[in-house]
Design a protein around this motif. Sequence first.
Motif, PDB file in Angstrom:
ATOM      1  N   ASN A 207       0.844  -1.186   0.000  1.00  0.00           N
ATOM      2  CA  ASN A 207       0.000   0.000   0.000  1.00  0.00           C
ATOM      3  C   ASN A 207       0.879   1.236   0.000  1.00  0.00           C
TER       4      ASN A 207
ATOM      5  N   PRO B 277       0.634   7.163   2.930  1.00  0.00           N
ATOM      6  CA  PRO B 277       0.051   8.506   2.749  1.00  0.00           C
ATOM      7  C   PRO B 277       1.105   9.601   2.868  1.00  0.00           C
TER       8      PRO B 277
ATOM      9  N   ILE C   3       4.127  10.361  -1.826  1.00  0.00           N
ATOM     10  CA  ILE C   3       4.241  10.472  -3.286  1.00  0.00           C
ATOM     11  C   ILE C   3       4.848  11.816  -3.671  1.00  0.00           C
TER      12      ILE C   3
ATOM     13  N   ARG D 211       6.001  13.617  -7.258  1.00  0.00           N
ATOM     14  CA  ARG D 211       5.953  13.484  -8.717  1.00  0.00           C
ATOM     15  C   ARG D 211       6.781  14.560  -9.401  1.00  0.00           C
TER      16      ARG D 211
ATOM     17  N   ASP E 116      -4.119   6.623 -13.022  1.00  0.00           N
ATOM     18  CA  ASP E 116      -4.954   7.542 -12.250  1.00  0.00           C
ATOM     19  C   ASP E 116      -5.290   6.992 -10.872  1.00  0.00           C
ATOM     20  N   THR E 117      -5.318   5.690 -10.741  1.00  0.00           N
ATOM     21  CA  THR E 117      -5.660   5.073  -9.459  1.00  0.00           C
ATOM     22  C   THR E 117      -4.489   5.066  -8.476  1.00  0.00           C
ATOM     23  N   PHE E 118      -3.343   5.580  -8.888  1.00  0.00           N
ATOM     24  CA  PHE E 118      -2.165   5.622  -8.018  1.00  0.00           C
ATOM     25  C   PHE E 118      -2.293   6.835  -7.093  1.00  0.00           C
ATOM     26  N   LYS E 119      -2.697   6.570  -5.854  1.00  0.00           N
ATOM     27  CA  LYS E 119      -2.919   7.616  -4.857  1.00  0.00           C
ATOM     28  C   LYS E 119      -2.473   7.107  -3.498  1.00  0.00           C
ATOM     29  N   ASP E 120      -2.526   7.987  -2.507  1.00  0.00           N
ATOM     30  CA  ASP E 120      -2.231   7.573  -1.139  1.00  0.00           C
ATOM     31  C   ASP E 120      -3.144   6.430  -0.735  1.00  0.00           C
ATOM     32  N   GLU E 121      -2.565   5.456  -0.043  1.00  0.00           N
ATOM     33  CA  GLU E 121      -3.257   4.282   0.485  1.00  0.00           C
ATOM     34  C   GLU E 121      -3.800   3.324  -0.577  1.00  0.00           C
ATOM     35  N   SER E 122      -3.497   3.558  -1.857  1.00  0.00           N
ATOM     36  CA  SER E 122      -3.919   2.603  -2.885  1.00  0.00           C
ATOM     37  C   SER E 122      -2.929   1.442  -2.898  1.00  0.00           C
TER      38      SER E 122
ATOM     39  N   CYS F  37      -7.336   1.312  -6.884  1.00  0.00           N
ATOM     40  CA  CYS F  37      -7.941   2.059  -5.792  1.00  0.00           C
ATOM     41  C   CYS F  37      -8.679   1.069  -4.908  1.00  0.00           C
TER      42      CYS F  37
END
Length: 174
Positions: free
Chosen positions: A60, A63, A66, A68, A96-102, A125
């Motif tokens: 995971n 948070p 990241i 960029r 696009d689904t690459f986010k915090d906690e994904s 996600c």
Amino acid sequence: MSGQANTYLKFGGATAVIILLLGYLAYTGVQDSKSYYVTIKELRGMGDSAYTKRLRVAGNVQPGSIKRAGTHVQFVLMEENQTLAVDYTGTEAPPDTFKDESQALADGRFDRDGVFHAKGLQAKCASKYAPQQPGAPANGMQSTAPAKSVTRVEQNSSGSSADVTNSVANSVAN
């Protein structure tokens, strides 16, 4: 030896060299393309063999980790109290689904500096793939379908069956 036998030997030798070369190219291509899936804990326990193999590591995204810069992304993967710094330098931007906690899957090589250098990155996600809530339609949208009738058969105390019709409304509570 006759001229014809000499020609056959040359042709056979050239054919053998070509077959050996194709076999070598196939072998090295397979070696370069295969990757081992490991957890962060397993990666830490691999020792020196972790530096020589192409690996895939999942976890995971921590948070706030990241950072960029175009298609270059640095982040930290977490799994069971273990963390791993990842440096992604692929040719494509992260999904696009690459986010915090994904959940993310990095494909690349582990270096002696303790950073995993990824050339490939997949993410999903967690909320998008969460189990369906009871009473909610499968696609997550509110239903506009009319009420349906459901017939069920009940046995009464004498052992005979009777049809009972119930009306069920397909509405989702907000």
